[in-house]
Write a protein that holds these residues in place. Structure first.
Motif: not given
Ligand SMILES: Nc1ncnc2c1ncn2[C@@H]1O[C@H](COP(=O)(O)OP(=O)(O)OP(=O)(O)O)[C@@H](O)[C@H]1O
Ligand SMILES: [Mg+2]
Lengths: 250, 379
Positions: B219, B88, B96, B195, B164, B193, B91
């Motif tokens: 995030h 990412d 991270y 998405e 992630d 993280s 972040h």
């Protein structure tokens, strides 16, 4: 007649303000005591003092219950010893299931008496029978405790708890306010059915109606934190005619 | 090794991460999301650095990660260990990047069909500093459920870990994290993280209970019509510091976020719920809700509740925001006691009722019972 409770020279304050100013009152086993008095007289404060509400500070005097001074007992100990109060304003507790709450309370009591706990099925059977008698909707026991209940439904729920917990000393603080005519009748029937010659009732009310259904053995008039007069149903007649001024000042 | 004294020059093979870290700097007590956590004494301590090396994996019914190393995994789960993965690039948390830098390899798993995966993390080393990373690639339309548990027997250690998760369009990920710690001298940083692709969903439940120092930084990026629900329960006691921080970014339009944090704090316990929900300019018609409610069981306990919203678009479908802190309702407590229910049990009933909404949403009777048992034990 045997005294179940003796209140002697009881003084009590809320937020450092003296509300009870020397209450002397004897309550007898198996009898119905009605307590009447103007708004703000201290009726609810007296009940709260008996059940050990943390807001009330006893500054003088004692409450003997079954011969023992209960002033220093925790509220739950008093409850387990058989003192029950139907609240003038029952609290709403979101997220606590009504049936679960009541079973927890009953099993606490059973444990105190050395009895095994009731399981959910046994308890539900017991509960359903009582609900029907009180004319309560069954779904009410599956809802959160008092949450969104109407004024009358809350009062019925207090009576339901009384029936399940079978206390020895019952305080009903304005149980009649907010009840419709039929509900008042059912509540009175429930109380009368529980009058077994041993159980004592302290009925706080402003109105005669409930006392027509549940005939009191004694009537006490409370005013300005003191017991002004003790007598029978004739006190209520005088009150209905002339109002509290008939008893003069203390 | 002292994490604070990290020598970036030694990691020239991970150039992008090093660059990122150089521009961000190391986290300090002034770093916004660590401001209330007390990061300094943790990062300044000298630990034995134990980067996990991949080894033999036993077949089992769940994914078991012991001190950052995969020890057990269900058959058919395709696990790769990748020395370099795409990270990412936006972040907010330095840790991270540090965890990506220090983890020798990222554990990467592709999820190509619907599945449920129980994960157990075991933390067993004393006085160690262990970083590791896990990456999930969830394919389009796939439903993936993770049930995560933690077993902590390690003392005086620091672990960096994190997920992630890339959720392809219409994918659905549900992560339930049961993070129980009962060791005071134990620190865990989770830096995640996620998405969330177009029309995908990410549902998160976290339960932080205990007396350690743990913080999780999320995030989360939402694309068009993505939806995100985050439910956090914190029960901190003694000297615990348990926190969740977040940056949730709405990048696509018509996305939805609902956050709830329910916090119960005891003794000198501290809870943190702190972060930002950001709606970017093109992300019109967002629906966003943040709510944080706290019960302090005694004076001396402390809650940092700072959920914030930043909205850069004129068109918002719905936005609501609330944060409350209080003690247990005295009248309710008294009512229960008047019915013969003992004080401690009455308190417990009220505490659990306070969490009812989250348990109802979770819909997992077993986890609820587990929580109650842990709660009772932890009293
Ligand atoms: N928490 C409190 N703080 C301050 N004053 C209080 C509090 N609770 C009760 N009082 C006061 O104590 C007095 C007695 O109140 P109480 O509720 O006992 O009266 P009551 O006889 O039950 O009246 P009603 O018939 O209206 O129910 C009132 O003047 C009331 O304002
Ligand atoms: Mg009153």
């Amino acid at each position: 007649m045997k005294k179940i409770m003796e209140i002697k020279d009881l003084h009590a304050s809320i937020n450092n303000k003296e509300i009870l100013k020397g209450i002397d009152l004897d309550l007898y086993e198996g009898k119905v005591h009605a307590i009447m008095g103007p708004n703000g007289a201290g009726k609810s404060t007296l009940s709260k003092t008996i059940v050990g509400h943390p807001d009330v500070e006893v500054t003088q005097g004692e409450i003997l219950y079954k011969g023992k001074n209960i002033i220093d007992m925790e509220p739950e100990e008093r409850a387990l010893e058989g003192i029950f109060m139907a609240f003038q304003h029952p609290v709403e507790i979101p997220g606590v299931n009504n049936a679960y709450f009541l079973r927890t309370a009953l099993n606490a009591k059973r444990k105190h008496l050395g009895l095994p706990p009731l399981n959910a099925a046994e308890f539900l059977r017991l509960l359903k029978a009582k609900l029907k008698e009180l004319g309560m909707k069954e779904e009410m026991i599956h809802r959160s405790l008092n949450e969104g209940f109407s004024g009358g439904e809350k009062k019925l729920n207090e009576i339901l708890q009384m029936e399940i917990l079978e206390p020895d000393f019952v305080i009903l603080d304005e149980i009649d306010s907010g009840l419709d005519i039929d509900a008042l009748k059912r509540v009175s029937d429930a109380v009368n059915k529980m009058r077994d010659g041993k159980r004592t009732f302290m009925i706080i009310t402003h109105y005669r109606k409930i006392l027509d259904y549940i005939e009191p053995d004694f009537v006490h008039i409370l005013k300005d934190g003191k017991v002004l007069k003790t007598g029978g149903i004739e006190l209520v007649d005088a009150l209905e005619r002339e109002g509290y001024k008939v008893f003069g000042e203390s | 090794m002292k994490p604070i004294a990290l020598n970036l020059d030694a990691y020239s093979h991970k150039k992008a991460i090093v660059q990122k870290l150089r521009s961000m700097g190391m986290p300090t007590p002034k770093t916004e999301h660590y401001r209330y956590f007390g990061i300094k004494p943790i990062l300044e301590r000298d630990y034995t650095f134990l980067p996990p090396e991949p080894g033999a994996i036993e077949p089992g019914d769940h994914l078991e990660i012991v001190d950052g190393r995969v020890a057990q995994a269900p058959k058919g789960l395709y696990i790769e260990h990748l020395p370099q993965v795409r990270v990412d690039d936006s972040h907010y948390d330095q840790i991270y990047y540090i965890s990506h830098l220090l983890a020798p390899a990222t554990i990467q798993i592709e999820i190509e069909e619907d599945m449920e995966l129980p994960i157990t993390h075991k933390f067993t080393q004393n006085g160690a500093f262990i970083p590791y990373r896990i990456k999930f690639l969830v394919h389009e339309g796939v439903k993936f459920k993770i049930k995560e548990e933690m077993v902590v027997v390690s003392e005086g250690s620091l672990y960096f870990y994190g997920y992630d998760i890339q959720i392809a369009p219409k994918g659905e990920v549900r992560l339930v994290s049961n993070r129980v710690t009962n060791i005071e001298d134990f620190a865990l940083f989770g830096s995640h993280s996620i998405e969330v692709g177009k029309e995908a969903t990410f549902t998160l439940f976290t339960f932080d209970l205990g007396n350690a120092k743990t913080i999780h930084n999320y995030h989360t990026i939402l694309h068009e019509r993505a939806s995100h629900e985050a439910n956090h329960v914190i029960f901190a006691k003694r000297q615990a510091r348990l926190g969740n921080t977040f940056h949730i970014e709405h990048r696509g339009k018509e996305a939805t976020t609902t956050q709830r944090s329910r916090n119960i704090l005891k003794d000198r316990g501290r809870g943190i719920f702190d972060g930002l929900l950001i709606v970017k300019n093109p992300a019109k018609f967002a629906s966003i809700t943040q709510s944080s409610k706290t019960i302090l069981l005694n004076d001396g306990a402390y809650m940092v509740s700072k959920p914030q919203m930043e909205i850069y678009t004129e068109y918002i479908t719905q936005a609501s925001h609330g944060s409350t802190t209080g003690h247990l309702d005295e009248e309710a407590l008294f009512y229960l006691r008047q019915r013969g229910i003992a004080l401690e049990e009455a308190k417990e009933m009220l505490v659990l009722s306070f969490l009812e909404e989250i348990f109802t949403r979770l819909g997992d009777e077993e986890l609820r019972r587990e929580f109650i048992a842990i709660y009772e034990e932890r009293q």
